[in-house]
Design a protein around this motif. Structure first.
Motif, PDB file in Angstrom:
ATOM      1  N   ILE A   1     -27.869 -10.635  17.943  1.00 24.85           N
ATOM      2  CA  ILE A   1     -26.668  -9.868  18.200  1.00 24.85           C
ATOM      3  C   ILE A   1     -25.630 -10.799  18.820  1.00 24.85           C
ATOM      4  O   ILE A   1     -25.976 -11.757  19.526  1.00 24.85           O
ATOM      5  CB  ILE A   1     -26.945  -8.664  19.140  1.00 24.85           C
ATOM      6  CG1 ILE A   1     -25.740  -7.714  19.170  1.00 24.85           C
ATOM      7  CG2 ILE A   1     -27.312  -9.113  20.540  1.00 24.85           C
ATOM      8  CD1 ILE A   1     -26.049  -6.383  19.824  1.00 24.85           C
ATOM      9  N   GLU A   2     -24.371 -10.550  18.518  1.00 29.45           N
ATOM     10  CA  GLU A   2     -23.301 -11.347  19.096  1.00 29.45           C
ATOM     11  C   GLU A   2     -23.359 -11.309  20.622  1.00 29.45           C
ATOM     12  O   GLU A   2     -23.836 -10.344  21.200  1.00 29.45           O
ATOM     13  CB  GLU A   2     -21.939 -10.813  18.644  1.00 29.45           C
ATOM     14  CG  GLU A   2     -21.706 -10.818  17.149  1.00 29.45           C
ATOM     15  CD  GLU A   2     -20.450 -10.053  16.779  1.00 29.45           C
ATOM     16  OE1 GLU A   2     -19.451 -10.708  16.455  1.00 29.45           O
ATOM     17  OE2 GLU A   2     -20.483  -8.811  16.827  1.00 29.45           O
ATOM     18  N   ASN A   3     -22.810 -12.316  21.268  1.00 28.30           N
ATOM     19  CA  ASN A   3     -22.752 -12.292  22.726  1.00 28.30           C
ATOM     20  C   ASN A   3     -21.807 -11.212  23.214  1.00 28.30           C
ATOM     21  O   ASN A   3     -22.116 -10.476  24.149  1.00 28.30           O
ATOM     22  CB  ASN A   3     -22.322 -13.655  23.265  1.00 28.30           C
ATOM     23  CG  ASN A   3     -22.353 -13.725  24.774  1.00 28.30           C
ATOM     24  OD1 ASN A   3     -21.407 -13.330  25.444  1.00 28.30           O
ATOM     25  ND2 ASN A   3     -23.459 -14.205  25.314  1.00 28.30           N
TER      26      ASN A   3
ATOM     27  N   ARG B   1     -30.026   0.313  23.642  1.00 27.48           N
ATOM     28  CA  ARG B   1     -31.124  -0.547  24.067  1.00 27.48           C
ATOM     29  C   ARG B   1     -32.120   0.230  24.922  1.00 27.48           C
ATOM     30  O   ARG B   1     -32.015   1.434  25.081  1.00 27.48           O
ATOM     31  CB  ARG B   1     -30.577  -1.735  24.872  1.00 27.48           C
ATOM     32  CG  ARG B   1     -29.529  -2.577  24.187  1.00 27.48           C
ATOM     33  CD  ARG B   1     -29.081  -3.706  25.095  1.00 27.48           C
ATOM     34  NE  ARG B   1     -30.234  -4.458  25.583  1.00 27.48           N
ATOM     35  CZ  ARG B   1     -30.323  -4.977  26.811  1.00 27.48           C
ATOM     36  NH1 ARG B   1     -29.322  -4.819  27.666  1.00 27.48           N
ATOM     37  NH2 ARG B   1     -31.399  -5.643  27.185  1.00 27.48           N
TER      38      ARG B   1
ATOM     39  N   ARG C   1     -29.765 -12.299  22.124  1.00 25.52           N
ATOM     40  CA  ARG C   1     -28.317 -12.405  22.265  1.00 25.52           C
ATOM     41  C   ARG C   1     -27.869 -13.859  22.117  1.00 25.52           C
ATOM     42  O   ARG C   1     -28.416 -14.752  22.766  1.00 25.52           O
ATOM     43  CB  ARG C   1     -27.906 -11.861  23.633  1.00 25.52           C
ATOM     44  CG  ARG C   1     -26.420 -11.635  23.820  1.00 25.52           C
ATOM     45  CD  ARG C   1     -26.174 -11.001  25.183  1.00 25.52           C
ATOM     46  NE  ARG C   1     -24.778 -10.676  25.395  1.00 25.52           N
ATOM     47  CZ  ARG C   1     -24.304 -10.145  26.523  1.00 25.52           C
ATOM     48  NH1 ARG C   1     -25.145  -9.876  27.520  1.00 25.52           N
ATOM     49  NH2 ARG C   1     -23.011  -9.884  26.649  1.00 25.52           N
TER      50      ARG C   1
ATOM     51  N   TRP D   1     -29.058  -8.927  30.827  1.00 25.93           N
ATOM     52  CA  TRP D   1     -29.581  -8.665  29.479  1.00 25.93           C
ATOM     53  C   TRP D   1     -31.106  -8.670  29.473  1.00 25.93           C
ATOM     54  O   TRP D   1     -31.742  -7.726  29.010  1.00 25.93           O
ATOM     55  CB  TRP D   1     -29.030  -9.684  28.485  1.00 25.93           C
ATOM     56  CG  TRP D   1     -29.584  -9.538  27.104  1.00 25.93           C
ATOM     57  CD1 TRP D   1     -30.658 -10.190  26.567  1.00 25.93           C
ATOM     58  CD2 TRP D   1     -29.121  -8.650  26.077  1.00 25.93           C
ATOM     59  NE1 TRP D   1     -30.891  -9.782  25.281  1.00 25.93           N
ATOM     60  CE2 TRP D   1     -29.955  -8.840  24.949  1.00 25.93           C
ATOM     61  CE3 TRP D   1     -28.077  -7.726  25.996  1.00 25.93           C
ATOM     62  CZ2 TRP D   1     -29.770  -8.142  23.761  1.00 25.93           C
ATOM     63  CZ3 TRP D   1     -27.903  -7.035  24.804  1.00 25.93           C
ATOM     64  CH2 TRP D   1     -28.737  -7.233  23.706  1.00 25.93           C
TER      65      TRP D   1
END
Length: 308
Positions: A13-15, A22, A33, A160
């Motif tokens: 996934i993009e930052n 989630r 990420r 994250w």
């Protein structure tokens, strides 16, 4: 209700993503990420053989750097870009045709593999509050089905991974490279989803761009907990300066990224807008304040003073 059985496959996934659902759930995949800084991202992608992009654009650097890279995906990587109007359908087709799948056992609680176990000793921890402590307390105490508006920037680097095992939640981030979206985005989330608690995980420098959103939160009695990461600086700009190898020893360079002269009193700002607020300096105080905010209706602001 399926999991990827091929250990060589990564789901990325993009930052700076718009939204991802989630948390611990057998219906929610576990993403990796992409790193934020260009050289870190390039090293990350260099470990891949093939990159398949579906419903997104090829990753590039957020900002331009002198003598730096813009394309973070090395030319040696085979890259397949799929421009699909039905992104979900395209992904399912790829799964069906090219990826070995296996049913997820009913006894399994999550597709996500636990990465970081949090030792819950916050209630008695009276040490100075660190950025990692801040992330850990939020990840542990956020309620099920919460909406996390994450503009924590440098203070939220550990969140994250620490939130991999949190109850199911929706995670939104800053996407455009500018700053100040958090307070106003939190208003939008609370209006759109009035039955869900919104937690605005908010960098202090960025929050200064949109403090009037606090008045709207109070006026509409929105269920928003704002947690200010009070490091009294534009730390993200300091990091960018370091990446550019700029001279940070000169007084104007230090003052450019400082919020300490004078320090911003977030408790007074919140109270001036009609919002209950508290300043915390330890994990124990943060734990107590966050639980209190989640037990009551309406907005609440916590100024989390971080140790340097």
């Amino acid at each position: 209700n399926m999991q990827i059985s091929n250990p060589k496959l990564k789901l990325l996934i993009e930052n700076s993503f718009v939204r991802v659902d989630r948390g611990v759930s057998n219906l929610r995949p576990c993403f990796e990420r992409v790193p934020y800084f260009p050289n870190d991202a390039a090293r990350f992608f260099a470990g891949l053989d093939t990159l398949i992009i579906c419903g997104a654009r090829k990753p590039v650097a957020m900002f331009g750097y002198q003598d730096g890279i813009s394309n973070v995906v090395p030319d040696s990587i085979e890259c397949l870009e799929i421009d699909a109007s039905d992104v979900t359908g395209a992904i399912l087709y790829l799964y069906d045709k090219f990826i070995a799948l296996s049913p997820l056992p009913e006894s399994a609680q999550s597709i996500a593999t636990p990465r970081t176990k949090i030792v819950d000793s916050f209630a008695t921890n009276t040490n100075k509050l660190t950025a990692r402590d801040l992330c850990a307390v939020i990840a542990t105490r956020q309620p099920e089905n919460a909406i996390i508006v994450d503009e924590s920037l440098t203070s939220g680097g550990a969140y994250w991974d620490l939130s991999m095992n949190s109850p199911p939640f929706t995670h939104l981030t800053l996407t455009g490279g500018s700053i100040g979206i958090g307070p106003a985005l939190s208003v939008g989330c609370a209006v759109a989803c009035p039955t869900r608690r919104v937690i605005n995980f908010q960098a202090d420098g960025s929050a200064l761009y949109s403090t009037p959103a606090l008045w709207t939160q109070a006026s509409e009695h929105l269920d928003i907990t704002t947690i200010i990461c009070a490091n009294h600086s534009y730390q993200i700009l300091r990091l960018e300066q370091q990446k550019q190898s700029l001279n940070l020893s000169k007084p104007f360079a230090r003052k450019f990224t400082s919020l300490a002269q004078p320090p911003v009193d977030w408790v007074s700002i919140a109270q001036g807008y009609g919002i209950a607020a508290r300043r915390v300096t330890t994990p124990a105080e943060l734990n107590e304040a966050l639980l209190l905010s989640l037990e009551q209706a309406g907005p609440y602001l916590i100024e989390a003073v971080l140790s340097s």
